[in-house]
Write an enzyme that holds these catalytic residues in place. Structure first.
Site, PDB file in Angstrom:
ATOM      1  N   ARG A   1       0.814  -1.206   0.000  1.00 23.73           N
ATOM      2  CA  ARG A   1       0.000   0.000   0.000  1.00 23.73           C
ATOM      3  C   ARG A   1       0.852   1.263   0.000  1.00 23.73           C
ATOM      4  O   ARG A   1       0.503   2.264  -0.599  1.00 23.73           O
ATOM      5  CB  ARG A   1      -0.914  -0.016   1.230  1.00 23.73           C
ATOM      6  CG  ARG A   1      -1.551   1.321   1.542  1.00 23.73           C
ATOM      7  CD  ARG A   1      -2.726   1.212   2.479  1.00 23.73           C
ATOM      8  NE  ARG A   1      -3.719   0.288   1.947  1.00 23.73           N
ATOM      9  CZ  ARG A   1      -4.532  -0.457   2.691  1.00 23.73           C
ATOM     10  NH1 ARG A   1      -4.460  -0.386   4.006  1.00 23.73           N
ATOM     11  NH2 ARG A   1      -5.402  -1.269   2.131  1.00 23.73           N
TER      12      ARG A   1
ATOM     13  N   CYS B   1     -11.210  -8.072  15.130  1.00 25.83           N
ATOM     14  CA  CYS B   1     -10.103  -8.224  14.174  1.00 25.83           C
ATOM     15  C   CYS B   1     -10.440  -7.630  12.809  1.00 25.83           C
ATOM     16  O   CYS B   1     -11.452  -7.951  12.205  1.00 25.83           O
ATOM     17  CB  CYS B   1      -9.764  -9.704  14.011  1.00 25.83           C
ATOM     18  SG  CYS B   1      -8.422  -9.974  12.824  1.00 25.83           S
TER      19      CYS B   1
ATOM     20  N   ARG C   1      -8.908  -8.262  10.185  1.00 23.29           N
ATOM     21  CA  ARG C   1      -8.725  -9.302   9.170  1.00 23.29           C
ATOM     22  C   ARG C   1      -9.550 -10.542   9.475  1.00 23.29           C
ATOM     23  O   ARG C   1      -9.160 -11.661   9.144  1.00 23.29           O
ATOM     24  CB  ARG C   1      -7.236  -9.641   9.034  1.00 23.29           C
ATOM     25  CG  ARG C   1      -6.638  -8.976   7.829  1.00 23.29           C
ATOM     26  CD  ARG C   1      -5.147  -9.153   7.713  1.00 23.29           C
ATOM     27  NE  ARG C   1      -4.592  -7.828   7.640  1.00 23.29           N
ATOM     28  CZ  ARG C   1      -3.643  -7.355   8.423  1.00 23.29           C
ATOM     29  NH1 ARG C   1      -3.096  -8.111   9.330  1.00 23.29           N
ATOM     30  NH2 ARG C   1      -3.242  -6.114   8.284  1.00 23.29           N
TER      31      ARG C   1
ATOM     32  N   ASP D   1      -7.235   4.160  10.386  1.00 19.07           N
ATOM     33  CA  ASP D   1      -6.817   3.476   9.154  1.00 19.07           C
ATOM     34  C   ASP D   1      -7.986   3.707   8.194  1.00 19.07           C
ATOM     35  O   ASP D   1      -9.107   3.251   8.445  1.00 19.07           O
ATOM     36  CB  ASP D   1      -6.556   1.981   9.419  1.00 19.07           C
ATOM     37  CG  ASP D   1      -5.384   1.460   8.602  1.00 19.07           C
ATOM     38  OD1 ASP D   1      -5.138   2.029   7.501  1.00 19.07           O
ATOM     39  OD2 ASP D   1      -4.726   0.499   9.029  1.00 19.07           O
TER      40      ASP D   1
ATOM     41  N   LYS E   1      -3.000   4.761   7.091  1.00 18.74           N
ATOM     42  CA  LYS E   1      -3.207   5.306   8.435  1.00 18.74           C
ATOM     43  C   LYS E   1      -3.161   6.833   8.401  1.00 18.74           C
ATOM     44  O   LYS E   1      -2.181   7.400   7.919  1.00 18.74           O
ATOM     45  CB  LYS E   1      -2.135   4.766   9.381  1.00 18.74           C
ATOM     46  CG  LYS E   1      -2.215   3.255   9.533  1.00 18.74           C
ATOM     47  CD  LYS E   1      -1.028   2.710  10.310  1.00 18.74           C
ATOM     48  CE  LYS E   1      -1.028   1.200  10.373  1.00 18.74           C
ATOM     49  NZ  LYS E   1      -0.714   0.539   9.090  1.00 18.74           N
TER      50      LYS E   1
END
Ligand SMILES: *Cc1c(COP(=O)(O)O)cnc(C)c1O
Length: 391
Positions: free
Chosen positions: A136, A156, A158, A352, A359
């Site tokens: 990124r 989480c 993810r 984020d 971020k």
């Protein structure tokens, strides 16, 4: 169905987890009570902790009575449930609002989807340069080494990937090839899942591949192991890690209760091996969203030689609305740290960006005016000072 948990507003973080009436957790008393035949040696083995994880919410009933909300969530959540016996031993079993329990045990709210929430809120899949590699930023990448964690945090970011039982989910060959052929990559962040749940040998395989790439300057590992499975930080692991310097480790820590004698031993070993330690903390409603708790957490981190790095606004990941508070609450916490305590104890507060913007640091505007080269600045107490610039 009437959810008794929702009948009354949940108590604030300060009310639920103030050290004032939170009895100190005792892993020893816990072991004696629930695993009376187990030796200390077995309890302190990370393999024992891993193979005896509690992975079924019903099984938790052996340790404490489940709330109706927890019962509702059992078996309905997409993110698997797992906790190490060690981390469970840090919970106050008599307190259904225990902050560590709230992080690990699913609740009925997790089954709801709030406005703007997404399965992949940071759109990481759009920046996937190779399987399990997110590129990124200009000079650094994120490598997803495993999908496994010893314990799963309910918020989480993810949750779409972790704990799906695919283990290492295919080779990292393409990811290494990409890093090797992109000479601008000077920093590789190994995350997952939790990379420190890999065997020494599997982790060393990744580290040695990366160290063999001349343009990779620093390697970082993101992990929660030193606080959920501190037994994993063995002398042999640390001896291996030392061979791959400069290596940094970021610890995911959310509450002062996580900082036990066991965590101290683990973090001391890492520090003593010359590994700089940083922290990542997620701002969580009812868990650490009070200036007093956050300050205690930051002080604990420093005492354990971990430099607070990021405080994250909780990502709008599906089913996390009960963990999320406002950005203003985060700013308020930072305002109560900055100036009032060591600068080292103040993390950077970031959002984020949903959609993949990376971020974004959030801070109060300290410049309140300007005239003829003079800059007017507000200090931590709200007083205004003039800084004369050279024109
Ligand atoms: C957080 C993150 C990094 C590392 O960011 P730093 O600000 O350098 O710590 C790198 N890549 C991705 C995709 C990230 O989310």
């Amino acid at each position: 169905m009437i959810d008794t948990d929702q009948a009354a507003p949940p108590p604030s973080a300060e009310e639920t987890s103030s050290d004032n009436y939170e009895p100190p957790s005792s892993p020893l008393a816990f072991r004696k009570r629930f695993y009376p035949k187990l030796s200390k040696r077995e309890w302190n083995s990370w393999q024992w902790q891993l193979s005896n994880r509690i992975t079924d919410i019903e099984q938790l009933g052996r340790f404490f009575p489940l709330t109706p909300s927890e019962k509702t969530a059992a078996g309905e959540c997409r993110l698997p449930f797992a906790v190490t016996p060690y981390y469970l031993s840090l919970m106050n079993l008599a307190n259904p609002y225990d902050p560590l329990r709230a992080c690990m045990v699913p609740k009925a709210e997790e089954l709801t989807l709030a406005r703007g929430e997404a399965v992949d809120p940071l759109a990481e899949s759009h920046n996937e340069a190779a399987p399990r590699l997110i590129h990124r930023y200009p000079d650094r990448v994120l490598l997803l080494a495993t999908d496994f964690c010893s314990a799963y945090c309910r918020y989480c970011t993810r949750s779409r990937l972790v704990g799906q039982g695919v283990g290492q989910g295919g080779a990292l060959t393409e990811a290494f090839h990409y890093i090797r052929s992109h000479t601008e990559i000077r920093d590789v962040l190994i995350s997952g899942g939790d990379p420190l749940t890999l065997t020494d040998c599997a982790l060393e395989g990744i580290l040695s591949e990366l160290r063999d790439i001349p343009h990779v300057e620093i390697i970082r590992i993101g992990t929660k192991v030193p606080v959920v499975l501190p037994q994993r930080i063995t002398p042999s692991l640390v001896k291996m890690l030392k061979r791959y310097h400069p290596l940094f480790i970021s610890i995911h820590a959310i509450h002062p209760k996580e900082f036990t004698a066991e965590a101290k031993l683990a973090l001391d070993r890492l520090s003593d091996a010359g590994i700089p330690l940083g922290s990542q903390t997620v701002l969580l409603k009812g868990i650490n969203d009070s200036p007093a708790i956050m300050k205690r957490l930051m002080h604990k981190l420093l005492m354990f030689r971990v430099r607070p790095y990021y405080l994250y606004q909780c990502d709008p990941v599906s089913g996390a609305s009960h963990f999320r508070t406002t950005v203003a609450a985060g700013l308020e916490i930072i305002a109560k740290l900055r100036g009032y305590t060591s600068g080292y104890a103040v993390p950077t507060f970031v959002v984020d960006a949903p959609g993949g913007g990376g971020k974004i640091p959030i801070s109060a505007n300290n410049i309140c005016g300007q005239s003829d080269g003079d800059l007017f600045l507000v200090n931590y107490e709200g007083n205004i000072f003039k800084y004369p610039q050279v024109i």
